[in-house]
Scaffold this active site. Structure first.
Site, mmCIF file in Angstrom:
data_model
loop_
_atom_site.group_PDB
_atom_site.id
_atom_site.type_symbol
_atom_site.label_atom_id
_atom_site.label_comp_id
_atom_site.label_asym_id
_atom_site.label_seq_id
_atom_site.Cartn_x
_atom_site.Cartn_y
_atom_site.Cartn_z
ATOM 1 N N GLY A 27 -4.517 20.692 -66.726
ATOM 2 C CA GLY A 27 -5.693 21.205 -67.425
ATOM 3 C C GLY A 27 -5.356 22.275 -68.437
ATOM 4 N N SER A 28 -6.367 22.730 -69.144
ATOM 5 C CA SER A 28 -6.156 23.644 -70.268
ATOM 6 C C SER A 28 -5.591 24.995 -69.840
ATOM 7 C CB SER A 28 -7.468 23.843 -71.035
ATOM 8 O OG SER A 28 -8.486 24.338 -70.183
ATOM 9 N N GLY A 80 -5.957 25.101 -62.080
ATOM 10 C CA GLY A 80 -7.258 25.620 -62.464
ATOM 11 C C GLY A 80 -8.364 24.969 -61.649
ATOM 12 N N ASP A 82 -12.744 23.429 -62.170
ATOM 13 C CA ASP A 82 -13.950 23.289 -62.986
ATOM 14 C C ASP A 82 -15.046 24.226 -62.486
ATOM 15 O OD1 ASP A 82 -12.908 21.137 -64.646
ATOM 16 O OD2 ASP A 82 -13.027 19.908 -62.845
ATOM 17 N N LYS A 92 -12.802 20.073 -58.786
ATOM 18 C CA LYS A 92 -11.708 19.823 -59.707
ATOM 19 C C LYS A 92 -11.757 18.360 -60.146
ATOM 20 C CE LYS A 92 -7.695 21.289 -58.524
ATOM 21 N NZ LYS A 92 -7.502 21.619 -59.961
ATOM 22 N N GLY A 94 -11.943 17.340 -63.638
ATOM 23 C CA GLY A 94 -12.460 17.085 -64.977
ATOM 24 C C GLY A 94 -11.440 16.379 -65.857
ATOM 25 N N GLU A 101 -3.495 16.105 -57.713
ATOM 26 C CA GLU A 101 -3.689 17.546 -57.536
ATOM 27 C C GLU A 101 -3.934 17.878 -56.071
ATOM 28 O OE1 GLU A 101 -5.631 18.723 -61.886
ATOM 29 O OE2 GLU A 101 -6.948 18.353 -60.180
ATOM 30 N N LYS A 119 -15.952 29.968 -64.795
ATOM 31 C CA LYS A 119 -15.790 28.924 -63.773
ATOM 32 C C LYS A 119 -16.235 29.380 -62.384
ATOM 33 C CE LYS A 119 -13.914 26.284 -66.885
ATOM 34 N NZ LYS A 119 -12.538 25.811 -66.831
#
EC number: 5.3.1.6
Length: 216
Positions: A27-28, A80, A82, A92, A94, A101, A119
């Site tokens: 993720g980002s 991370g 969501d 999680k 997304g 994961e 978040k």
């Protein structure tokens, strides 16, 4: 927002010790963590990636990547979310990597969740739950999810690293997240879902304008 994600990523580096094998999420925010990790790559042994995308980013930074099956102990997993609450329960998936994961998170001794303050929620459920489904079971699984009160939407044009499809499910009842996680997973054809209520985050590093706080 990127500045906050970078803050959270930098904070996670403090938990990395010499010669560690590190589980790395997707993720980002994790992408910023990978950039930070590259600066100390000479200190770590290797990483286990939770997705093909993460593996590619790690290799691009010259960070060694090893297969999870070759690892007996995984001291730390950084990822991370969501959505996350103060108990460390999360939504999680997304990015569609929820199954891998969840596997890597369960292998790891410590799960560190890195997020920006947007978040953090009091109650999970505003963000849809990603459900990974074997393609032939898509319609059946969708019907069963409707019986649970959810509104499933097929994620068009997306195929997981495992060759499956994703249903994004809205309006699920999160009064008991652990029971919800189980009820989705017992539907035949479901591979995994993005409710993380059984494997909680051990630390939740939340970045805001004032700094980074540990929610747990």
């Amino acid at each position: 927002m990127s500045e906050l994600k970078i803050k959270a990523a930098k904070a996670a580096i403090a938990y990395i010790e010499d010669d560690m094998v590190i589980g790395v999420g997707t993720g980002s925010t994790v992408n910023f963590f990978i950039k930070e990790l590259a600066a100390i790559k000479h200190k770590i042994e290797a990483c286990v990636a939770s997705s093909k995308a993460t593996e590619a980013l790690l290799r691009a930074e010259g960070i060694p990547v090893i297969d999870l099956n070759s690892v007996q102990d995984l001291p730390i997993y950084v990822d991370g979310a969501d959505e996350v609450n103060e108990r460390g329960e999360m939504i999680k998936g997304g990015g569609g990597a929820l199954t891998r994961e969840k596997i890597v998170a369960n292998v790891a001794t410590q799960f560190i969740c890195i997020v920006d303050e947007s978040k953090v929620v009091k109650r999970l459920g505003e963000f849809p739950v990603a459900v990974e489904v074997i393609p032939m079971a898509r319609s059946f699984v969708a019907r069963q999810i409707v019986k649970l009160g959810g509104d499933p939407e097929y994620r068009e044009g997306f195929v997981t690293d495992n060759g499956n499809i994703i249903l994004d499910v809205f309006n699920l009842n999160f009064s008991t997240p652990m029971a919800l996680e189980d009820s989705l997973n017992v539907i035949p054809g479901v591979v995994e879902n993005g409710v993380f209520a059984k494997r909680l985050a051990d630390k939740v590093l939340v970045a805001s304008a004032s700094g980074v706080n540990n929610l747990k």
